[in-house]
Design a protein around this motif. Structure first.
Motif, PDB file in Angstrom:
ATOM      1  N   ILE A  10       0.863  -1.191   0.000  1.00  0.00           N
ATOM      2  CA  ILE A  10       0.000   0.000   0.000  1.00  0.00           C
ATOM      3  C   ILE A  10       0.895   1.236   0.000  1.00  0.00           C
ATOM      4  O   ILE A  10       1.664   1.454   0.945  1.00  0.00           O
ATOM      5  CB  ILE A  10      -0.955  -0.006   1.216  1.00  0.00           C
ATOM      6  N   VAL A  12       2.851   3.052  -3.424  1.00  0.00           N
ATOM      7  CA  VAL A  12       3.948   2.624  -4.306  1.00  0.00           C
ATOM      8  C   VAL A  12       4.685   3.824  -4.895  1.00  0.00           C
ATOM      9  O   VAL A  12       4.833   3.964  -6.105  1.00  0.00           O
ATOM     10  CB  VAL A  12       3.494   1.627  -5.413  1.00  0.00           C
ATOM     11  N   GLY A  13       5.116   4.707  -4.001  1.00  0.00           N
ATOM     12  CA  GLY A  13       5.989   5.816  -4.392  1.00  0.00           C
ATOM     13  C   GLY A  13       7.429   5.327  -4.401  1.00  0.00           C
ATOM     14  O   GLY A  13       7.708   4.180  -4.757  1.00  0.00           O
ATOM     15  N   HIS A  14       8.359   6.187  -3.958  1.00  0.00           N
ATOM     16  CA  HIS A  14       9.778   5.806  -3.972  1.00  0.00           C
ATOM     17  C   HIS A  14      10.029   4.521  -3.194  1.00  0.00           C
ATOM     18  O   HIS A  14      10.688   3.597  -3.670  1.00  0.00           O
ATOM     19  CB  HIS A  14      10.622   6.927  -3.335  1.00  0.00           C
ATOM     20  N   VAL A  15       9.511   4.466  -1.977  1.00  0.00           N
ATOM     21  CA  VAL A  15       9.802   3.314  -1.114  1.00  0.00           C
ATOM     22  C   VAL A  15       9.036   2.075  -1.588  1.00  0.00           C
ATOM     23  O   VAL A  15       9.611   1.001  -1.776  1.00  0.00           O
ATOM     24  CB  VAL A  15       9.451   3.639   0.359  1.00  0.00           C
ATOM     25  N   GLY A  16       7.715   2.247  -1.797  1.00  0.00           N
ATOM     26  CA  GLY A  16       6.890   1.102  -2.207  1.00  0.00           C
ATOM     27  C   GLY A  16       7.391   0.492  -3.498  1.00  0.00           C
ATOM     28  O   GLY A  16       7.344  -0.733  -3.691  1.00  0.00           O
ATOM     29  N   ILE A  37      -3.415   5.625  -3.412  1.00  0.00           N
ATOM     30  CA  ILE A  37      -4.504   6.600  -3.560  1.00  0.00           C
ATOM     31  C   ILE A  37      -4.460   7.204  -4.964  1.00  0.00           C
ATOM     32  O   ILE A  37      -5.482   7.594  -5.510  1.00  0.00           O
ATOM     33  CB  ILE A  37      -4.419   7.673  -2.452  1.00  0.00           C
ATOM     34  N   ILE A 128       5.896   1.034   7.290  1.00  0.00           N
ATOM     35  CA  ILE A 128       7.126   1.774   6.967  1.00  0.00           C
ATOM     36  C   ILE A 128       6.920   3.280   7.167  1.00  0.00           C
ATOM     37  O   ILE A 128       7.834   4.004   7.545  1.00  0.00           O
ATOM     38  CB  ILE A 128       7.533   1.509   5.497  1.00  0.00           C
ATOM     39  N   THR A 153       8.992  -1.600  10.545  1.00  0.00           N
ATOM     40  CA  THR A 153      10.401  -1.891  10.264  1.00  0.00           C
ATOM     41  C   THR A 153      11.306  -1.300  11.349  1.00  0.00           C
ATOM     42  O   THR A 153      12.366  -1.844  11.635  1.00  0.00           O
ATOM     43  CB  THR A 153      10.803  -1.292   8.901  1.00  0.00           C
ATOM     44  N   TRP A 237      15.510  11.341  -1.112  1.00  0.00           N
ATOM     45  CA  TRP A 237      14.656  10.386  -0.409  1.00  0.00           C
ATOM     46  C   TRP A 237      15.529   9.181  -0.073  1.00  0.00           C
ATOM     47  O   TRP A 237      16.641   9.053  -0.582  1.00  0.00           O
ATOM     48  CB  TRP A 237      13.448   9.970  -1.251  1.00  0.00           C
TER      49      TRP A 237
HETATM   50  N1  LIG Z   1      10.594   3.632   8.253  1.00  0.00           N
HETATM   51  C1  LIG Z   1      11.636   3.973   7.513  1.00  0.00           C
HETATM   52  O1  LIG Z   1      12.769   3.614   7.830  1.00  0.00           O
HETATM   53  C2  LIG Z   1      11.415   4.805   6.272  1.00  0.00           C
HETATM   54  C3  LIG Z   1      12.435   4.998   5.328  1.00  0.00           C
HETATM   55  C4  LIG Z   1      12.149   5.749   4.179  1.00  0.00           C
HETATM   56  C5  LIG Z   1      10.882   6.327   4.022  1.00  0.00           C
HETATM   57  N2  LIG Z   1       9.949   6.114   4.997  1.00  0.00           N
HETATM   58  C6  LIG Z   1       8.605   6.675   4.882  1.00  0.00           C
HETATM   59  O2  LIG Z   1       7.887   5.960   3.891  1.00  0.00           O
HETATM   60  C7  LIG Z   1       6.817   6.802   3.410  1.00  0.00           C
HETATM   61  C8  LIG Z   1       6.819   6.806   1.880  1.00  0.00           C
HETATM   62  O3  LIG Z   1       7.989   7.478   1.429  1.00  0.00           O
HETATM   63  P1  LIG Z   1       8.207   7.712  -0.151  1.00  0.00           P
HETATM   64  O4  LIG Z   1       9.530   8.353  -0.299  1.00  0.00           O
HETATM   65  O5  LIG Z   1       7.884   6.470  -0.878  1.00  0.00           O
HETATM   66  O6  LIG Z   1       7.056   8.786  -0.427  1.00  0.00           O
HETATM   67  P2  LIG Z   1       6.345   9.033  -1.843  1.00  0.00           P
HETATM   68  O7  LIG Z   1       5.675  10.356  -1.709  1.00  0.00           O
HETATM   69  O8  LIG Z   1       7.300   8.800  -2.954  1.00  0.00           O
HETATM   70  O9  LIG Z   1       5.243   7.870  -1.916  1.00  0.00           O
HETATM   71  C9  LIG Z   1       4.106   7.849  -1.096  1.00  0.00           C
HETATM   72  C10 LIG Z   1       2.998   7.150  -1.859  1.00  0.00           C
HETATM   73  O10 LIG Z   1       1.881   7.009  -0.969  1.00  0.00           O
HETATM   74  C11 LIG Z   1       0.690   7.278  -1.716  1.00  0.00           C
HETATM   75  N3  LIG Z   1      -0.375   7.657  -0.759  1.00  0.00           N
HETATM   76  C12 LIG Z   1      -0.521   8.827  -0.098  1.00  0.00           C
HETATM   77  N4  LIG Z   1      -1.602   8.777   0.695  1.00  0.00           N
HETATM   78  C13 LIG Z   1      -2.146   7.542   0.536  1.00  0.00           C
HETATM   79  C14 LIG Z   1      -3.276   6.881   1.086  1.00  0.00           C
HETATM   80  N5  LIG Z   1      -4.078   7.488   1.981  1.00  0.00           N
HETATM   81  N6  LIG Z   1      -3.545   5.612   0.706  1.00  0.00           N
HETATM   82  C15 LIG Z   1      -2.741   4.979  -0.209  1.00  0.00           C
HETATM   83  N7  LIG Z   1      -1.652   5.568  -0.771  1.00  0.00           N
HETATM   84  C16 LIG Z   1      -1.362   6.823  -0.394  1.00  0.00           C
HETATM   85  C17 LIG Z   1       1.093   8.392  -2.678  1.00  0.00           C
HETATM   86  O11 LIG Z   1       0.204   8.502  -3.779  1.00  0.00           O
HETATM   87  C18 LIG Z   1       2.501   7.947  -3.075  1.00  0.00           C
HETATM   88  O12 LIG Z   1       2.478   7.116  -4.222  1.00  0.00           O
HETATM   89  C19 LIG Z   1       7.073   8.189   4.031  1.00  0.00           C
HETATM   90  O13 LIG Z   1       6.252   8.363   5.165  1.00  0.00           O
HETATM   91  C20 LIG Z   1       8.536   8.120   4.445  1.00  0.00           C
HETATM   92  O14 LIG Z   1       8.867   9.005   5.483  1.00  0.00           O
HETATM   93  C21 LIG Z   1      10.189   5.371   6.086  1.00  0.00           C
END
Ligand SMILES: NC(=O)c1ccc[n+]([C@@H]2O[C@H](COP(=O)([O-])OP(=O)(O)OC[C@H]3O[C@@H](n4cnc5c(N)ncnc54)[C@H](O)[C@@H]3O)[C@@H](O)[C@H]2O)c1
Length: 323
Positions: A10, A12-16, A37, A128, A153, A237
């Motif tokens: 759930i 699929v941005g950079h991390v997903g 979303i 995450i 994680t 990121w």
């Molecule tokens: N825990 C860790 O160690 C760690 C490490 C890196 C990033 N992160 C976190 O992971 C998260 C994602 O980072 P990213 O760089 O991929 O961000 P990103 O903005 O590239 O991707 C986020 C994705 O979430 C989607 N989204 C937003 N709201 C949503 C919802 N309500 N339902 C479904 N999808 C939704 C967006 O459309 C987007 O595709 C951030 O909160 C970031 O801080 C955590």
């Protein structure tokens, strides 16, 4: 419909998207469903990765765009939904604080957990999204979902960075290093060096044998915490380490590995905590999720830093709690 382990991602941005890459490469799942979303993103990612499974020697994993109904028969759900710290915002306040995301990502996690729990109560949910510990506390305490199946994680990623640093300084493989960061996934995470080992030797022993400077917990803790920012400020990121950490945990669940890992859960009945906060402590992770915590011995410095971490997480949680 593909038979075999089913992963839902759930967000699929950079991390997903890196989670998806490692998941398809590992070949552990027969089916991977993507929810975002932004449906153009989940559709595009699904098509791109599904086409990639045609390249030998990858397995014929089904990768599909989905909605929350896909959670019904999921084995593992990985949640990376919601924004990260924006480089512009980080620059304007001079720091990239994960805690600044609480207000925007708490509602995201509530929306995601409502979607998941409408369709399943049996999948392991690996979070995450930051601020990680606060989001795990929201997911675990505000929803009627088995707590052992919800974990973050947490400091699994910070621990990978710690192992890499110790490996680099000792000149051995990270595989030979056993060492955890504990507490908050954030500024107050601290190294559990009193029980870290390299090839079974304590850090003072290996430093003496190799004739290298002793490991100092303040200095090495800062090096690990700063390691995230070294990536963030250049690439804007972080995604690779966290994606690999999440997939390693998913593997522990699917293969019932009973691995000891520092994951974030509600701390309850361990080290004097009674459910008031979620943070990372060593736990056994297997088919039932977080199967038990280990009541580890801490020295005075570690005890003090665990308290600081718990207070930090609790403060941020209180600012977004729904009472
Ligand atoms: N825990 C860790 O160690 C760690 C490490 C890196 C990033 N992160 C976190 O992971 C998260 C994602 O980072 P990213 O760089 O991929 O961000 P990103 O903005 O590239 O991707 C986020 C994705 O979430 C989607 N989204 C937003 N709201 C949503 C919802 N309500 N339902 C479904 N999808 C939704 C967006 O459309 C987007 O595709 C951030 O909160 C970031 O801080 C955590």
């Amino acid at each position: 419909m593909a038979h075999g382990p089913h992963l839902v991602i759930i967000g699929v941005g950079h991390v997903g998207s890196d989670v998806l890459t490692y998941a398809t490469t590992l070949g552990l799942f027969a089916r991977i469903s993507l929810i975002d979303i932004d449906q153009d993103v989940s559709k595009g990612q699904a098509l791109d990765h599904h086409q990639a499974t045609g390249v030998p020697p990858m397995l014929s994993t089904v990768v599909e765009q989905a909605d929350y109904t896909a959670c019904a028969d999921a084995d593992v759900i990985i949640v990376a939904a919601g924004p990260s710290v924006s480089p512009a915002a980080a620059e304007s306040v001079g720091t990239a604080s994960r805690n600044s995301l609480a207000e925007i990502n708490a509602p995201v996690i509530r929306q995601v957990m409502a979607g998941i729990s409408a369709h399943t109560h049996s999948a392991a949910v690996i979070l995450i999204t930051n601020p990680l510990d606060v989001n795990v506390h929201i997911a675990s305490t505000e929803f009627d979902y088995p707590r052992s199946l919800i974990f973050g994680t947490g400091t699994a990623l910070d621990s990978a960075r710690l192992r890499r640093i110790i490996a680099d300084r000792t000149g051995v493989s990270p595989d030979s290093v056993q060492a955890f960061m504990l507490g908050e996934h954030g500024a107050t995470a601290f190294p559990y060096l009193s029980h870290a080992t390299v090839g079974g030797l304590t850090l003072p022993e290996i430093s003496k044998i190799l004739d290298i400077p002793a490991f100092d917990h303040e200095e090495i803790g800062k090096a690990v915490v700063d390691a995230a920012f070294d990536v963030f400020y250049s690439k804007k990121w972080t995604s690779s380490g966290i994606a690999r950490s999440a997939i390693a945990l998913a593997r522990n669940v699917v293969l019932d590995q009973k691995a000891v890992a520092p994951v974030c859960t509600v701390a309850d009945g361990v080290l004097g905590f009674h459910g008031e906060v979620s943070l990372s402590l060593p736990a056994i992770v297997g088919a039932n999720g977080v199967e038990r915590h280990l009541e580890i011995p801490l020295d005075d410095w570690e005890t003090e830093h665990l308290t600081i971490s718990a207070e930090s997480v609790r403060r941020v949680y209180d600012s977004v709690a729904e009472h």
